[in-house]
Design a protein around this motif. Structure first.
Motif, mmCIF file in Angstrom:
data_model
loop_
_atom_site.group_PDB
_atom_site.id
_atom_site.type_symbol
_atom_site.label_atom_id
_atom_site.label_comp_id
_atom_site.label_asym_id
_atom_site.label_seq_id
_atom_site.Cartn_x
_atom_site.Cartn_y
_atom_site.Cartn_z
ATOM 1 N N PRO A 149 0.820 -1.220 0.000
ATOM 2 C CA PRO A 149 0.000 0.000 0.000
ATOM 3 C C PRO A 149 0.853 1.270 0.000
ATOM 4 N N ASP A 150 2.081 1.119 0.425
ATOM 5 C CA ASP A 150 2.973 2.277 0.504
ATOM 6 C C ASP A 150 3.828 2.431 -0.768
ATOM 7 N N TYR A 151 3.315 1.917 -1.894
ATOM 8 C CA TYR A 151 4.131 1.876 -3.121
ATOM 9 C C TYR A 151 4.558 3.262 -3.599
ATOM 10 N N ILE A 152 3.726 4.286 -3.383
ATOM 11 C CA ILE A 152 4.088 5.626 -3.878
ATOM 12 C C ILE A 152 5.349 6.139 -3.167
ATOM 13 N N ASN A 153 5.372 5.986 -1.859
ATOM 14 C CA ASN A 153 6.578 6.413 -1.129
ATOM 15 C C ASN A 153 7.801 5.588 -1.507
ATOM 16 N N ARG A 154 7.581 4.288 -1.690
ATOM 17 C CA ARG A 154 8.701 3.403 -2.040
ATOM 18 C C ARG A 154 9.322 3.823 -3.380
ATOM 19 N N ALA A 178 3.728 11.202 -11.764
ATOM 20 C CA ALA A 178 2.590 10.394 -11.318
ATOM 21 C C ALA A 178 2.979 8.933 -11.192
ATOM 22 N N VAL A 179 2.449 8.314 -10.147
ATOM 23 C CA VAL A 179 2.574 6.863 -9.983
ATOM 24 C C VAL A 179 1.220 6.333 -9.565
ATOM 25 N N GLU A 180 0.743 5.337 -10.267
ATOM 26 C CA GLU A 180 -0.488 4.641 -9.894
ATOM 27 C C GLU A 180 -0.178 3.155 -9.995
ATOM 28 N N PRO A 181 -1.067 2.303 -9.516
ATOM 29 C CA PRO A 181 -0.765 0.872 -9.626
ATOM 30 C C PRO A 181 -0.614 0.474 -11.107
#
Lengths: 149, 149, 149, 149
Positions: free
Chosen positions: B8-13, B33-36
């Protein structure tokens, strides 16, 4: 395969073109060898060129692979022609972990419109050279178009 | 296709990983931008990034195409995984002549080991956006390996 | 993107070209749709077309990917032009396990000399369609050359 | 580069796998040589395998390029492993006009998971051999999976 260049002054033409690429100077790439249908470029390591593991960035490896292919092809082209990369495909084979990147490319087929090259990128670490990427490129010869604006 | 990220923390990662790539800072690329399963990166023009005609260098276009693919794929991966580009193929479709480069990538298939992405690179000139490159990439997920040294 | 074909009779021209490819008849491929910049080909399963696991052979998947790209591009070309594939890159994404292969291709850029296409190959198993391959192709337009000997 | 195969019985393993590919028999391809990291396949001309100009179809050229790469890689793999093509990129360099197609592939890097190969396809016309295609492939080793259903 032994190629005979149409333009006897191809070395100067390519050296000149290389030095009109600001990006080559920015990353401090060096044009090391040009022969008919062959080109070699070296790039010393700089932290600015690295990715998150400290290795040369894949984009830098691709840049070198693309540029050696372009100049290998350009060595065979007409004096009055310009060149563009149509496409390239790059396999990243080993981490580009080292103090120097060496790109080498050979023309596989010099055609009337399109030229196909194969390129290898080696990384040198503590003096040991290792293949880190391999690519295959298609270049197009634009006749009667100067290689500068 | 709607992807559900495992982390769930993929944006920060991803933001963190992007900022640990010195080459991104060196060329002043921006993670926009980053989305799944999706990533977008912008790169303002700088003469240092150009080739002999003054356009963005093909290596820079490839760098952006590779990086958006990498982070689109990485958005779906495990927190404890690292990622490497296996290979990419890039078609340079129009001259990258403009004030801004925009890279966008989508995951086509997120697999257990390998992930496939398609990426588009657009160039913006006087506000008009044009497709200048298209690529297809294969990425590998390295499980239980941190994304830094 | 909406393309306007130069040759209003492009459907007949492509249908005719397709039927002059003995290999298409040999494997029983069917030309299912042609639109400006688009082509779709279907291929029913036959054990003769399989590899060691009983799935469609990668070469067959590549054949369909190449042919849909060729005809998508050819739909936009001059009546008096012939077409050749310059190169294609194919990712095999899932096993081609099923009763039918569906190839679809779209032109990404129709250029004066070169055309770039993206193609998807789906496999249908028990009525369920799944992406099994994705490719990106470069095609060349040979002007004033008929599409037959 | 000299490779040492893990499986001393690799020739029989590959010969057996080749003959379990119905498509190879259908087009009458012949496995001519297998060495560690190397494979050669021949394919005599048949009108059924041709495109609209009467030459070998690009899909057939791709089939041969893919299969030689697969078996060159498979020669180095574990006895208990299966192999799949991840992707390949093929440049069609000259028309495949002739009586015989010869595919040859060499492993560039045999990795723990992925193997990279380069392949050449030659066409023989009136006894003269000419390079007609060049490809670069990525293969994956699936451990503990048999090479048949």
């Amino acid at each position: 395969m032994a190629y005979i260049p149409k333009d006897p002054d191809y070395i100067n033409r390519i050296t000149d073109s290389f030095h009109r690429q600001p990006f080559m100077e920015f990353i401090r790439a060096e044009l090391v060898a040009v022969e008919p249908g062959y080109c070699e470029i070296h790039l010393p390591y700089d932290k600015n060129l690295s990715q998150q593991h400290g290795f040369f960035h894949a984009g830098i490896v691709g840049t070198i692979a693309d540029n050696v292919a372009g100049y290998a092809a350009y060595s065979l082209m007409d004096k009055a022609s310009s060149i563009l990369t149509v496409e390239f495909k790059l396999n990243l084979i080993s981490p580009a972990d080292g103090e120097l990147l060496i790109g080498k490319s050979e023309v596989l087929k010099y055609g009337k419109t399109l030229t196909i090259c194969r390129s290898d990128v080696f990384v040198v670490k503590n003096g040991n050279q290792k293949l880190c990427a391999a690519s295959q490129s298609t270049l197009i010869e634009l006749r009667e178009q100067k290689d500068y604006k």
